[in-house]
Design a protein around this motif. Structure first.
Motif, PDB file in Angstrom:
ATOM      1  N   PRO A   3     -27.125  27.581   7.238  1.00  0.00           N
ATOM      2  CA  PRO A   3     -27.658  27.270   8.401  1.00  0.00           C
ATOM      3  C   PRO A   3     -29.027  28.257   9.020  1.00  0.00           C
ATOM      4  CG  PRO A   3     -25.380  27.158   8.871  1.00  0.00           C
ATOM      5  CD  PRO A   3     -25.431  27.780   7.788  1.00  0.00           C
ATOM      6  N   THR A   4     -28.678  29.502   8.639  1.00  0.00           N
ATOM      7  CA  THR A   4     -30.036  30.100   8.794  1.00  0.00           C
ATOM      8  C   THR A   4     -31.053  30.569   8.028  1.00  0.00           C
ATOM      9  OG1 THR A   4     -28.634  32.353   7.786  1.00  0.00           O
ATOM     10  CG2 THR A   4     -28.330  31.803  10.173  1.00  0.00           C
ATOM     11  N   GLY A   5     -31.116  29.664   6.756  1.00  0.00           N
ATOM     12  CA  GLY A   5     -32.077  29.563   5.814  1.00  0.00           C
ATOM     13  C   GLY A   5     -31.867  30.509   4.689  1.00  0.00           C
ATOM     14  N   MET A   6     -30.756  31.070   4.528  1.00  0.00           N
ATOM     15  CA  MET A   6     -30.275  31.947   3.281  1.00  0.00           C
ATOM     16  C   MET A   6     -29.845  31.125   2.104  1.00  0.00           C
ATOM     17  SD  MET A   6     -29.061  35.288   5.280  1.00  0.00           S
ATOM     18  CE  MET A   6     -29.939  36.559   4.166  1.00  0.00           C
ATOM     19  N   ARG A   7     -29.806  31.649   1.086  1.00  0.00           N
ATOM     20  CA  ARG A   7     -29.400  30.707  -0.173  1.00  0.00           C
ATOM     21  C   ARG A   7     -27.878  30.990  -0.216  1.00  0.00           C
ATOM     22  NH1 ARG A   7     -32.535  28.979  -3.721  1.00  0.00           N
ATOM     23  NH2 ARG A   7     -34.815  29.630  -3.524  1.00  0.00           N
ATOM     24  N   ARG A   8     -27.193  30.068  -0.445  1.00  0.00           N
ATOM     25  CA  ARG A   8     -25.645  30.430  -0.773  1.00  0.00           C
ATOM     26  C   ARG A   8     -25.261  30.524  -2.218  1.00  0.00           C
ATOM     27  NH1 ARG A   8     -22.605  28.491   3.400  1.00  0.00           N
ATOM     28  NH2 ARG A   8     -23.095  26.936   4.995  1.00  0.00           N
ATOM     29  N   LEU A   9     -24.055  31.116  -2.218  1.00  0.00           N
ATOM     30  CA  LEU A   9     -23.487  31.490  -3.749  1.00  0.00           C
ATOM     31  C   LEU A   9     -23.041  30.137  -4.103  1.00  0.00           C
ATOM     32  CD1 LEU A   9     -21.334  34.740  -2.686  1.00  0.00           C
ATOM     33  CD2 LEU A   9     -23.756  34.601  -3.887  1.00  0.00           C
ATOM     34  N   HIS A  10     -22.816  29.974  -5.525  1.00  0.00           N
ATOM     35  CA  HIS A  10     -22.215  28.930  -6.075  1.00  0.00           C
ATOM     36  C   HIS A  10     -21.066  28.480  -5.685  1.00  0.00           C
ATOM     37  CE1 HIS A  10     -20.814  26.092  -9.466  1.00  0.00           C
ATOM     38  NE2 HIS A  10     -22.298  26.332  -9.965  1.00  0.00           N
ATOM     39  N   PRO A  11     -20.894  27.029  -5.413  1.00  0.00           N
ATOM     40  CA  PRO A  11     -19.768  26.241  -4.829  1.00  0.00           C
ATOM     41  C   PRO A  11     -18.363  26.633  -5.499  1.00  0.00           C
ATOM     42  CG  PRO A  11     -21.431  24.658  -5.114  1.00  0.00           C
ATOM     43  CD  PRO A  11     -22.053  26.082  -5.740  1.00  0.00           C
ATOM     44  N   LEU A  12     -18.334  27.104  -6.808  1.00  0.00           N
ATOM     45  CA  LEU A  12     -17.006  27.580  -7.281  1.00  0.00           C
ATOM     46  C   LEU A  12     -16.688  28.956  -7.095  1.00  0.00           C
ATOM     47  CD1 LEU A  12     -17.354  25.819 -10.769  1.00  0.00           C
ATOM     48  CD2 LEU A  12     -15.839  25.237  -9.022  1.00  0.00           C
ATOM     49  N   SER A  13     -17.618  29.726  -6.289  1.00  0.00           N
ATOM     50  CA  SER A  13     -17.230  31.021  -5.979  1.00  0.00           C
ATOM     51  C   SER A  13     -15.885  31.088  -5.340  1.00  0.00           C
ATOM     52  CB  SER A  13     -18.342  31.740  -4.966  1.00  0.00           C
ATOM     53  OG  SER A  13     -19.440  31.474  -5.914  1.00  0.00           O
ATOM     54  N   PRO A  14     -15.443  30.384  -4.106  1.00  0.00           N
ATOM     55  CA  PRO A  14     -14.386  30.404  -3.551  1.00  0.00           C
ATOM     56  C   PRO A  14     -13.079  30.494  -4.269  1.00  0.00           C
ATOM     57  CG  PRO A  14     -15.785  29.147  -2.324  1.00  0.00           C
ATOM     58  CD  PRO A  14     -16.138  29.408  -3.556  1.00  0.00           C
ATOM     59  N   LEU A  15     -13.099  29.658  -5.580  1.00  0.00           N
ATOM     60  CA  LEU A  15     -11.875  29.304  -6.525  1.00  0.00           C
ATOM     61  C   LEU A  15     -11.929  30.449  -7.128  1.00  0.00           C
ATOM     62  CD1 LEU A  15      -9.986  27.473  -7.746  1.00  0.00           C
ATOM     63  CD2 LEU A  15     -11.934  26.461  -9.102  1.00  0.00           C
ATOM     64  N   LEU A  16     -12.970  31.067  -7.908  1.00  0.00           N
ATOM     65  CA  LEU A  16     -12.786  32.218  -8.781  1.00  0.00           C
ATOM     66  C   LEU A  16     -12.219  33.506  -7.890  1.00  0.00           C
ATOM     67  CD1 LEU A  16     -15.895  31.926 -11.024  1.00  0.00           C
ATOM     68  CD2 LEU A  16     -13.621  31.036 -11.383  1.00  0.00           C
ATOM     69  N   ARG A  17     -12.681  33.558  -6.779  1.00  0.00           N
ATOM     70  CA  ARG A  17     -12.506  34.739  -5.962  1.00  0.00           C
ATOM     71  C   ARG A  17     -11.343  34.881  -5.428  1.00  0.00           C
ATOM     72  NH1 ARG A  17     -17.200  36.808  -2.159  1.00  0.00           N
ATOM     73  NH2 ARG A  17     -16.268  38.628  -2.226  1.00  0.00           N
ATOM     74  N   GLY A  18     -10.503  33.439  -5.279  1.00  0.00           N
ATOM     75  CA  GLY A  18      -9.419  33.151  -4.461  1.00  0.00           C
ATOM     76  C   GLY A  18      -8.298  33.246  -5.503  1.00  0.00           C
ATOM     77  N   LEU A  19      -8.646  33.181  -6.958  1.00  0.00           N
ATOM     78  CA  LEU A  19      -7.777  33.138  -8.107  1.00  0.00           C
ATOM     79  C   LEU A  19      -7.155  34.643  -8.384  1.00  0.00           C
ATOM     80  CD1 LEU A  19      -9.117  30.696 -10.618  1.00  0.00           C
ATOM     81  CD2 LEU A  19      -6.941  30.345  -9.376  1.00  0.00           C
ATOM     82  N   ARG A  20      -7.926  35.681  -7.830  1.00  0.00           N
ATOM     83  CA  ARG A  20      -7.674  37.095  -7.995  1.00  0.00           C
ATOM     84  C   ARG A  20      -6.616  37.132  -7.015  1.00  0.00           C
ATOM     85  NH1 ARG A  20     -13.410  39.871  -6.794  1.00  0.00           N
ATOM     86  NH2 ARG A  20     -14.702  38.964  -8.460  1.00  0.00           N
ATOM     87  N   SER A  21      -6.088  36.555  -5.829  1.00  0.00           N
ATOM     88  CA  SER A  21      -4.970  36.688  -4.935  1.00  0.00           C
ATOM     89  C   SER A  21      -3.762  36.648  -5.731  1.00  0.00           C
ATOM     90  CB  SER A  21      -5.348  35.755  -3.889  1.00  0.00           C
ATOM     91  OG  SER A  21      -6.180  35.929  -3.285  1.00  0.00           O
TER      92      SER A  21
END
Length: 438
Positions: A3-21
């Motif tokens: 919403p602030t005009g900044m670029r997001r990371l790739h949509p799969l990022s939450p999945l890859l980072r979450g798998l570390r848990s």
């Protein structure tokens, strides 16, 4: 875009980072914990915490964004506590593109930024597409360094050095960890003999302990698999890794020091290891008193000389004239006193040390921040001293000239202070006097 005009990371990022848990929870429970909880209850706990990790990663993705503006890389992140970081691009010491195994399978990569004096990676961006990560790295390095004067970049296609896989594996077989392996295997067999009723978890724990001995040499071989180093217009480019592929770029103007070490078991083959340090890479263990990034995991003496000369132009390790330590240093360092030496070259301060592992370290005079002369108890007894040259922005690097006679150490320290002093500023032109003054 956020919403602030900044670029997001790739949509799969939450999945890859979450798998570390999942892996973190499994490691935290350990074999003993699974034995007490049971496989079913342990699996439920792992699944519950893993799903919580996925949910938390997704919330983090929603609040993370980045952009390049006004000479800065700006990164917003945080869930409970919002963080807004502005990293001046001119402070960047190195920019790495890293692909862990899961990221490689999905075509993604992590961008890691190292700044001067940073103790850890600054604002890692995980994850981007591989093409986007390389493109962002090029943008950052273009802002951090002046544009190249040449239109061609032939070093990109011709590696300065590359490490053959057979040599890399052979070097890891000649390490203390591997020499301890027969003892560990014999201990494991002895456990089975005295206790043939070991449970599954007992067997797994014992095997894990043996695997721990192999961890370091196996890790070293996987990390440096297909190692190549090139010198390009934007700096030193290094690529390596089996499961986690890394593409790293270090601007040559950021280089602080370079060193070469030759372990005892490697010297019979004429092998050595070379490393380089910048203000961003000076905290990990390495050469005695030296730390940094690998320039050459294992290679010939000639290759070590080539990579050091590439990052510190004009420095030839074999052309250095060494000034040996005082003979009385044999009482302070009985095994290594013949190897202790120092040299004041035109552009670098060089020290040599080590017995089991022979080490040579060269430091740019311009990076020396302070000079100290110290005397331990034994050194005072024999009239000796050690000269320390502390490096600006890299507390993990300590160049020490040991075994010097006290009067010589004081002269050496004064010479280092003189050579490392910044040039005096040019005098200002005289101001015009107002009319009427005499």
């Amino acid at each position: 875009m956020t919403p602030t005009g900044m670029r997001r990371l790739h949509p799969l990022s939450p999945l890859l980072r979450g798998l570390r848990s999942f892996w973190f929870v499994i490691a935290a429970i350990s074999w003993q914990g699974f034995a007490q909880l049971g496989l079913t209850r342990g699996a439920i706990i792992v699944a519950a915490f893993g799903l919580l990790g996925l949910a938390w990663s997704w919330l983090g993705w929603l609040t993370t964004g980045y952009q390049i503006t006004q000479g800065e890389l700006r990164v917003n992140d945080g869930i409970l506590t919002r963080s807004r970081r502005a990293i001046p691009i001119e402070r960047l010491q190195a920019v790495d593109v890293v692909q862990p195994l899961l990221a490689r399978l999905t075509g993604l990569a992590e961008l890691r930024l190292e700044t001067a004096g940073g103790g850890k990676t600054e604002a890692p961006l995980s994850y981007l597409t591989l093409a986007a990560a390389h493109d962002l790295r090029r943008q950052l390095l273009a802002h951090a360094a002046p544009p190249p004067t040449e239109t061609t970049d032939t070093p990109q296609t011709t590696p300065l050095v590359s490490v053959p896989t057979p040599r890399l594996i052979a070097a890891q077989l000649l390490t203390p960890h591997i020499l301890l392996l027969p003892i560990a295997v014999a201990f494991t067999v002895w456990l089975f003999i005295i206790n043939p009723d070991l449970t599954l978890f007992g067997i797994a724990g014992t095997v894990t302990a043996v695997a721990g001995i192999l961890f370091q040499p196996v890790k070293e071989a996987m990390v440096n698999y297909r190692f190549t180093a090139r010198v390009a217009h934007d700096g030193l480019r290094v690529g390596h890794g089996l499961l986690e592929r890394r593409a790293q770029t270090l601007p040559l103007k950021r280089v602080i020091a370079a060193g070469v070490r030759a372990p005892l078991l490697w010297r019979g083959f004429g092998w050595a290891r070379a490393s380089v340090a910048s203000a961003a890479y000076g905290l990990d263990s390495g050469i005695e008193g030296f730390a940094g990034r690998t320039l050459l995991p294992v290679g010939t003496r000639l290759q070590a000389r080539q990579v050091v000369a590439a990052v510190l132009p004009g420095v030839d390790l074999d052309a250095i004239t060494w000034n040996p330590a005082h003979p009385r240093s044999r009482w302070v360092a009985p095994l290594s006193w013949r190897r202790l030496a120092v040299s004041m070259e035109d552009s670098v301060f060089a020290v040599r040390s080590g017995w089991a592992t022979r080490a040579e370290l060269v430091v740019d005079y311009r990076r020396i921040q302070s000079v100290r002369v110290t005397q331990g108890r034994w050194e005072r007894l024999f009239g000796l001293a050690t000269v320390h040259a502390d490096i600006a922005g890299a507390p993990g690097i300590a160049s020490r000239a040991r075994g010097r006679e006290l009067s010589e150490a004081l002269r050496l320290a004064r010479d280092l202070i003189r050579r490392s002093a910044p040039p005096a500023p040019a005098p200002l032109p005289p101001a015009d006097r107002p009319a009427g003054e005499g």
